[in-house]
Design a protein around this motif. Sequence first.
Motif, PDB file in Angstrom:
ATOM      1  N   VAL A  91      38.454  38.116  47.759  1.00  0.00           N
ATOM      2  CA  VAL A  91      38.704  39.346  48.507  1.00  0.00           C
ATOM      3  C   VAL A  91      39.962  39.141  49.343  1.00  0.00           C
ATOM      4  N   ASN A  92      40.845  40.107  49.286  1.00  0.00           N
ATOM      5  CA  ASN A  92      42.161  40.125  49.943  1.00  0.00           C
ATOM      6  C   ASN A  92      43.212  39.307  49.200  1.00  0.00           C
ATOM      7  N   ALA A  93      42.864  38.709  48.074  1.00  0.00           N
ATOM      8  CA  ALA A  93      43.857  37.977  47.275  1.00  0.00           C
ATOM      9  C   ALA A  93      44.660  38.961  46.431  1.00  0.00           C
ATOM     10  N   THR A  94      45.837  38.530  46.021  1.00  0.00           N
ATOM     11  CA  THR A  94      46.719  39.348  45.198  1.00  0.00           C
ATOM     12  C   THR A  94      46.568  38.982  43.725  1.00  0.00           C
ATOM     13  N   PHE A  95      46.561  40.015  42.886  1.00  0.00           N
ATOM     14  CA  PHE A  95      46.508  39.862  41.431  1.00  0.00           C
ATOM     15  C   PHE A  95      47.703  40.608  40.841  1.00  0.00           C
ATOM     16  N   ARG A  96      48.382  39.971  39.922  1.00  0.00           N
ATOM     17  CA  ARG A  96      49.524  40.588  39.237  1.00  0.00           C
ATOM     18  C   ARG A  96      49.036  41.145  37.907  1.00  0.00           C
ATOM     19  N   VAL A  97      49.408  42.392  37.610  1.00  0.00           N
ATOM     20  CA  VAL A  97      49.037  43.020  36.349  1.00  0.00           C
ATOM     21  C   VAL A  97      50.049  42.583  35.300  1.00  0.00           C
ATOM     22  N   GLU A  98      49.544  41.947  34.235  1.00  0.00           N
ATOM     23  CA  GLU A  98      50.416  41.447  33.162  1.00  0.00           C
ATOM     24  C   GLU A  98      51.158  42.606  32.494  1.00  0.00           C
ATOM     25  N   GLY A  99      52.395  42.366  32.136  1.00  0.00           N
ATOM     26  CA  GLY A  99      53.192  43.348  31.407  1.00  0.00           C
ATOM     27  C   GLY A  99      53.726  44.473  32.266  1.00  0.00           C
ATOM     28  N   GLY A 100      53.662  44.329  33.544  1.00  0.00           N
ATOM     29  CA  GLY A 100      54.152  45.389  34.424  1.00  0.00           C
ATOM     30  C   GLY A 100      54.563  44.825  35.760  1.00  0.00           C
ATOM     31  N   HIS A 101      54.835  45.730  36.666  1.00  0.00           N
ATOM     32  CA  HIS A 101      55.300  45.326  37.992  1.00  0.00           C
ATOM     33  C   HIS A 101      54.231  45.531  39.073  1.00  0.00           C
ATOM     34  N   HIS A 102      53.040  45.969  38.673  1.00  0.00           N
ATOM     35  CA  HIS A 102      51.988  46.243  39.647  1.00  0.00           C
ATOM     36  C   HIS A 102      51.391  44.964  40.218  1.00  0.00           C
ATOM     37  N   GLN A 103      51.107  44.992  41.505  1.00  0.00           N
ATOM     38  CA  GLN A 103      50.348  43.937  42.165  1.00  0.00           C
ATOM     39  C   GLN A 103      49.210  44.627  42.901  1.00  0.00           C
ATOM     40  N   LEU A 104      48.008  44.106  42.703  1.00  0.00           N
ATOM     41  CA  LEU A 104      46.826  44.692  43.310  1.00  0.00           C
ATOM     42  C   LEU A 104      46.155  43.665  44.205  1.00  0.00           C
ATOM     43  N   SER A 105      45.529  44.145  45.262  1.00  0.00           N
ATOM     44  CA  SER A 105      44.772  43.290  46.156  1.00  0.00           C
ATOM     45  C   SER A 105      43.292  43.618  45.976  1.00  0.00           C
ATOM     46  N   LEU A 106      42.467  42.588  45.806  1.00  0.00           N
ATOM     47  CA  LEU A 106      41.031  42.811  45.698  1.00  0.00           C
ATOM     48  C   LEU A 106      40.501  43.124  47.093  1.00  0.00           C
ATOM     49  N   SER A 107      40.066  44.363  47.291  1.00  0.00           N
ATOM     50  CA  SER A 107      39.643  44.771  48.625  1.00  0.00           C
ATOM     51  C   SER A 107      38.135  44.748  48.825  1.00  0.00           C
ATOM     52  N   GLU A 108      37.357  44.787  47.731  1.00  0.00           N
ATOM     53  CA  GLU A 108      35.905  44.836  47.902  1.00  0.00           C
ATOM     54  C   GLU A 108      35.192  44.358  46.645  1.00  0.00           C
ATOM     55  N   VAL A 109      34.081  43.664  46.844  1.00  0.00           N
ATOM     56  CA  VAL A 109      33.144  43.313  45.780  1.00  0.00           C
ATOM     57  C   VAL A 109      31.816  43.925  46.199  1.00  0.00           C
ATOM     58  N   GLU A 110      31.369  44.943  45.480  1.00  0.00           N
ATOM     59  CA  GLU A 110      30.134  45.644  45.826  1.00  0.00           C
ATOM     60  C   GLU A 110      29.032  45.273  44.835  1.00  0.00           C
ATOM     61  N   ARG A 111      27.980  44.660  45.330  1.00  0.00           N
ATOM     62  CA  ARG A 111      26.830  44.303  44.497  1.00  0.00           C
ATOM     63  C   ARG A 111      25.899  45.510  44.427  1.00  0.00           C
ATOM     64  N   LEU A 112      25.491  45.856  43.215  1.00  0.00           N
ATOM     65  CA  LEU A 112      24.621  47.001  43.006  1.00  0.00           C
ATOM     66  C   LEU A 112      23.195  46.541  42.714  1.00  0.00           C
ATOM     67  N   GLU A 113      22.230  47.413  42.957  1.00  0.00           N
ATOM     68  CA  GLU A 113      20.838  47.099  42.665  1.00  0.00           C
ATOM     69  C   GLU A 113      20.600  47.162  41.161  1.00  0.00           C
ATOM     70  N   VAL A 114      19.743  46.267  40.675  1.00  0.00           N
ATOM     71  CA  VAL A 114      19.341  46.303  39.271  1.00  0.00           C
ATOM     72  C   VAL A 114      18.397  47.480  39.105  1.00  0.00           C
ATOM     73  N   GLN A 115      18.693  48.340  38.152  1.00  0.00           N
ATOM     74  CA  GLN A 115      17.875  49.524  37.905  1.00  0.00           C
ATOM     75  C   GLN A 115      16.685  49.167  37.021  1.00  0.00           C
ATOM     76  N   PRO A 116      15.553  49.859  37.203  1.00  0.00           N
ATOM     77  CA  PRO A 116      14.378  49.598  36.366  1.00  0.00           C
ATOM     78  C   PRO A 116      14.734  49.711  34.881  1.00  0.00           C
ATOM     79  N   GLY A 117      14.229  48.776  34.095  1.00  0.00           N
ATOM     80  CA  GLY A 117      14.483  48.787  32.657  1.00  0.00           C
ATOM     81  C   GLY A 117      15.709  48.008  32.236  1.00  0.00           C
ATOM     82  N   HIS A 118      16.472  47.484  33.211  1.00  0.00           N
ATOM     83  CA  HIS A 118      17.662  46.696  32.903  1.00  0.00           C
ATOM     84  C   HIS A 118      17.357  45.220  33.104  1.00  0.00           C
ATOM     85  N   ASP A 119      18.158  44.384  32.502  1.00  0.00           N
ATOM     86  CA  ASP A 119      17.992  42.935  32.603  1.00  0.00           C
ATOM     87  C   ASP A 119      18.116  42.491  34.056  1.00  0.00           C
ATOM     88  N   ALA A 120      17.027  42.006  34.635  1.00  0.00           N
ATOM     89  CA  ALA A 120      17.035  41.581  36.033  1.00  0.00           C
ATOM     90  C   ALA A 120      17.843  40.304  36.241  1.00  0.00           C
TER      91      ALA A 120
END
Length: 100
Positions: free
Chosen positions: A17-46
């Motif tokens: 989180v907050n690290a920089t990632f360079r997009v291959e083949g272009g000039h874009h640089q993105l920063s990872l701002s959030e990692v959101e963990r979601l709840e496992v829904q019923p019927g899905h692999d727990a």
Amino acid sequence: MAADYVPLTADTFAPHVNATFRVEGGHHQLSLSEVERLEVQPGHDAGVQPFVLIFSGPPGDVLAEGMHAITHEDGTTYDLYLIPIHTPQPGRQDYQAVFN
């Protein structure tokens, strides 16, 4: 020889989180701002916890939705399907990658 498959988890990205990632083949640089963990829904692999990554980049010049190789500052590359999302904060453009 093909590289061994390593499943990506929220824990893979949480330390970057907050690290920089360079997009291959272009000039874009993105920063990872959030990692959101979601709840496992019923019927899905727990054994697999779904999660969402939110990256932030500069406004304008929006990166197209699709598969992109992004490289972390340490040289590790990930192939992610990135989607530009509505970003109410001025001065940036957010993107998400969903793992479910």
